[in-house]
Design an enzyme around this catalytic site. Sequence first.
Site, PDB file in Angstrom:
ATOM      1  N   SER A  77       0.861  -1.191   0.000  1.00  0.00           N
ATOM      2  CA  SER A  77       0.000   0.000   0.000  1.00  0.00           C
ATOM      3  C   SER A  77       0.891   1.233   0.000  1.00  0.00           C
ATOM      4  O   SER A  77       2.043   1.181   0.473  1.00  0.00           O
ATOM      5  CB  SER A  77      -0.887   0.018   1.253  1.00  0.00           C
ATOM      6  OG  SER A  77      -1.542   1.254   1.407  1.00  0.00           O
ATOM      7  N   TYR A 130      -3.378  -1.575  10.021  1.00  0.00           N
ATOM      8  CA  TYR A 130      -3.262  -1.823   8.585  1.00  0.00           C
ATOM      9  C   TYR A 130      -1.925  -1.283   8.062  1.00  0.00           C
ATOM     10  O   TYR A 130      -1.207  -1.982   7.338  1.00  0.00           O
ATOM     11  CB  TYR A 130      -4.427  -1.148   7.850  1.00  0.00           C
ATOM     12  CG  TYR A 130      -4.388  -1.328   6.354  1.00  0.00           C
ATOM     13  CD1 TYR A 130      -4.885  -2.486   5.764  1.00  0.00           C
ATOM     14  CD2 TYR A 130      -3.859  -0.339   5.523  1.00  0.00           C
ATOM     15  CE1 TYR A 130      -4.839  -2.659   4.378  1.00  0.00           C
ATOM     16  CE2 TYR A 130      -3.813  -0.499   4.154  1.00  0.00           C
ATOM     17  CZ  TYR A 130      -4.312  -1.662   3.587  1.00  0.00           C
ATOM     18  OH  TYR A 130      -4.256  -1.828   2.214  1.00  0.00           O
TER      19      TYR A 130
END
Length: 240
Positions: A135, A148
């Site tokens: 990400s 996350y």
Amino acid sequence: MRLDGKTVLVTGGTDGIGAQLIRQLRAKGAVVIASGRNAERIAATRADGFEVIAADLSTPAGVDALVAGLGDRPIDILVNNAGVGTNYDFRSGEVDLAGAEATYYLNLHAPTLLIARLLPVLKARPEAMIVNVTSGLALAPNAGSPVYCASKAGLRSYTLAIRAQLKGTGITVVEALPPMVDTQMTAGRGSNKLSAPECARQIVQGMERGSETINVGMVKVLQLVHSISPALARSIMIRF
């Protein structure tokens, strides 16, 4: 890498980015195997002509189930795409410890285990590839999703390290860094999200080029800022 004729395993292939990846890879001539954990989406994906192995990769049993489902079939490309987030914000009092544990397992532990267990199969191929979907938040975290961010940053570090270890083996180790993508996981969060089809298109394009790093969408800008000043990149992203 030429994708035509390659056998590709895509985790989390029944939803979101993964659902687009398996379709675009098939359109390139690849033989695609997906994994998923939602029974309804598994059934829909199978109805579309894909092989799907049911496996909840947030648990050790799920990793075992996926490896067992593959059997002794050759795999040319492993795409570790499955990912999840969880509520973890001390400001609002929403801290889901069980969700945090599952997030770390699915986003970080499962990819490392799958790579270790499938590495002999990949090494046996004339050319092979490992694609870890991290990400943009692996570069610089935001304040709203620390678990996350941490799990994706861990996968990024792991990817960089094993790339060095596997140099010269014929296995290309790739990191794909999407921005916020319009999927079920991000529903109700943020705006100006990249579409899942476009995200998948850029990842597949990078795979064909043999790129070791695939910065998707606005992550190209974040990567540039980070290369100039990591502190500036962090100060920008932490506000979200």
